[in-house]
Design a protein around this motif. Structure first.
Motif, mmCIF file in Angstrom:
data_model
loop_
_atom_site.group_PDB
_atom_site.id
_atom_site.type_symbol
_atom_site.label_atom_id
_atom_site.label_comp_id
_atom_site.label_asym_id
_atom_site.label_seq_id
_atom_site.Cartn_x
_atom_site.Cartn_y
_atom_site.Cartn_z
ATOM 1 N N ARG A 13 0.835 -1.189 0.000
ATOM 2 C CA ARG A 13 0.000 0.000 0.000
ATOM 3 C C ARG A 13 0.878 1.250 0.000
ATOM 4 O O ARG A 13 2.017 1.241 0.469
ATOM 5 N N ARG A 59 -5.993 3.707 6.627
ATOM 6 C CA ARG A 59 -6.295 2.426 5.954
ATOM 7 C C ARG A 59 -7.354 2.580 4.880
ATOM 8 O O ARG A 59 -7.396 1.787 3.937
ATOM 9 N N ASP A 60 -8.229 3.567 5.012
ATOM 10 C CA ASP A 60 -9.286 3.756 4.018
ATOM 11 C C ASP A 60 -8.956 4.841 2.999
ATOM 12 O O ASP A 60 -9.767 5.130 2.127
ATOM 13 N N GLN A 69 -7.084 6.599 -0.226
ATOM 14 C CA GLN A 69 -6.654 6.116 -1.537
ATOM 15 C C GLN A 69 -5.962 7.235 -2.294
ATOM 16 O O GLN A 69 -6.110 8.418 -1.966
ATOM 17 N N LYS A 85 -2.568 -1.658 -3.388
ATOM 18 C CA LYS A 85 -4.010 -1.834 -3.185
ATOM 19 C C LYS A 85 -4.794 -0.532 -3.167
ATOM 20 O O LYS A 85 -5.982 -0.511 -3.497
ATOM 21 N N ASN A 86 -4.163 0.559 -2.760
ATOM 22 C CA ASN A 86 -4.902 1.820 -2.623
ATOM 23 C C ASN A 86 -4.417 2.886 -3.600
ATOM 24 O O ASN A 86 -4.636 4.066 -3.374
ATOM 25 N N ALA A 133 -11.594 3.264 -7.357
ATOM 26 C CA ALA A 133 -11.389 3.777 -6.003
ATOM 27 C C ALA A 133 -12.663 3.664 -5.173
ATOM 28 O O ALA A 133 -12.628 3.285 -3.989
#
Length: 415
Positions: free
Chosen positions: A236, A251-252, A254, A381-382, A412
């Motif tokens: 990430r 974590r959330d 992007q 991943k982001n 996204a």
């Protein structure tokens, strides 16, 4: 707001498209732009040498550009474009001084190729049918491996059109990208080929309304904000290093990288992306357009390739213009003005002028470079990619840029 923050790096049309698609969808959006203005290669600005506001480049939208039109509707800029009732394209041969008008019929069945007064002089209906071979091109094939470059149709229509669309000589250009252009325009009939003109410039139509919508919906715009590096951990992106500090990502959160390919390659490890580029130059002349001059004229057998007629100026676009990168500006301006005078029927000395050269205007639309274009998804991943240099299936166009932003936004939001 629910969910994390989406950081969009780049406020060109790809980044603006991604931001517009995500604001108001429960996500906080922050757009970071290196420059002090938005729009990238599609902006309007005041040019002191002309004492006029001009577009950075002469870009043409067509009525078949579905993503661009949907974007304009969403931001409220659609009414700022003028659209003719039917598709008509004027051409001028500087060598023979011959003029003609290409007039495709509105419907998808191309009966216009059987009408002599609608097609290119010196061509036959069968010449157009043979263009169908372009549509089954392999990834490695060039345009002239699929269609004959010695024909009148090629020299008077396909070469100038595809040179502009691909921004490289069709002899080296990707046949698949050329086929995509034909398929989405002429292949759908004249109704998809009507040229759209931004009466007040591309910035007021495509950029300014997008910026207003983003801020109205709670998005944030940070100009003069240079991303220096991205820090990575556990597949990430976890921090963005800007010149004025570091933003740690939750974590959330992007990231959408909507910067040019050469910038993205410095930020993302082992990014596979185009490495070759082609230039474009535009010559602008502060001279009012004659009323009889069409808004756009394709030109063959000249340095001038496309002549755009605005109310207060005449502008010329030359694609794949690397050969002019080191050319002296004033002799070049005088040469272009002599051609413009012949095309427009003007008898006047060289007016105030400006030449704008964009050395890395687009990636080189060759089969090899097209194969290097990455998808919007990455192994991080982001982190997602947007830009006309990503794998949009189109050459580097406004439509491709906007489409890429939509794709990145969908990924996204889904993530």
């Amino acid at each position: 707001m629910s969910g994390g923050t989406v950081h969009i790096v780049g406020a060109g049309l790809a980044g603006l498209s991604a931001a517009v698609a995500m604001v108001g969808r429960g996500r906080k959006v922050v757009v970071h732009e290196l420059a002090r203005h938005a729009g990238g290669r599609c902006r309007s600005y005041f040019e002191p040498a002309l004492e006029l506001t001009i577009d950075n480049g002469n870009h043409l939208l067509l009525s078949g550009n579905a993503s661009a039109l949907a974007f304009l509707e969403k931001i409220g800029g659609r009414h700022l474009l003028d659209e003719p009732q039917h598709a008509e394209f004027n051409f001028f041969d500087l060598e023979s001084r011959e003029r003609w008008i290409l007039r495709p019929n509105d419907g998808p069945v191309p009966w216009w190729i059987f009408a002599k007064d609608r097609r290119v002089p010196g061509t036959r209906a069968f010449d157009y049918v043979r263009l169908g071979s372009l549509l089954n091109a392999a990834p490695c094939e060039t345009v002239t491996e699929k269609i004959d470059p010695t024909t009148t149709l090629y020299k008077r229509l396909m070469e100038p059109v595809l040179l502009a669309a691909l921004n490289c000589d069709p002899k080296e250009g990707s046949a698949q990208l050329a086929a995509a252009v034909v398929r989405e325009t002429l292949g759908r009939g004249g109704k998809a080929c009507r040229p759209l003109f931004a009466r007040n410039g591309l910035g007021p139509a495509l950029v300014d309304p997008a910026l207003s919508l983003i801020t109205e919906k709670g998005g944030e715009l940070r100009f003069d904000h240079s991303l220096r590096a991205i820090e990575w951990s556990d597949a990430r992106a976890w921090a963005l290093q800007f010149a004025d500090g570091t933003i740690e990502l939750g974590r959330d959160d992007q990231v959408v990288i909507a910067a040019p390919a050469w910038v993205a390659r410095t930020l993302i490890p082992e990014l596979r992306a185009p490495t070759e580029y082609r230039s474009i130059f535009n010559a602008h002349f502060a001279f009012p357009s004659p009323q009889s001059l069409p808004k756009i004229t394709g030109v063959v057998n000249a340095t001038t390739e496309w002549l755009f007629a605005f109310n207060n100026r005449l502008s010329v676009t030359v694609s794949a213009a690397d050969r002019f990168n080191e050319a002296d500006r004033e002799p070049l301006a005088r040469r272009i003005w002599s051609e413009v005078s012949a095309i427009a029927g003007i008898d006047a000395e060289l007016p105030r002028w400006q030449i704008v050269k964009e050395r890395r205007a687009t990636f080189a639309a060759t089969p090899a470079q097209n194969a290097l274009r990455p998808r919007a998804e990455t192994r991080w991943k982001n982190l997602f990619l947007a830009g006309d240099w990503t794998a949009t299936g189109l050459p580097a166009t406004i439509e491709g840029a906007i489409r890429s932003g939509e794709t990145a936004a969908k990924l996204a939001l889904a993530a």
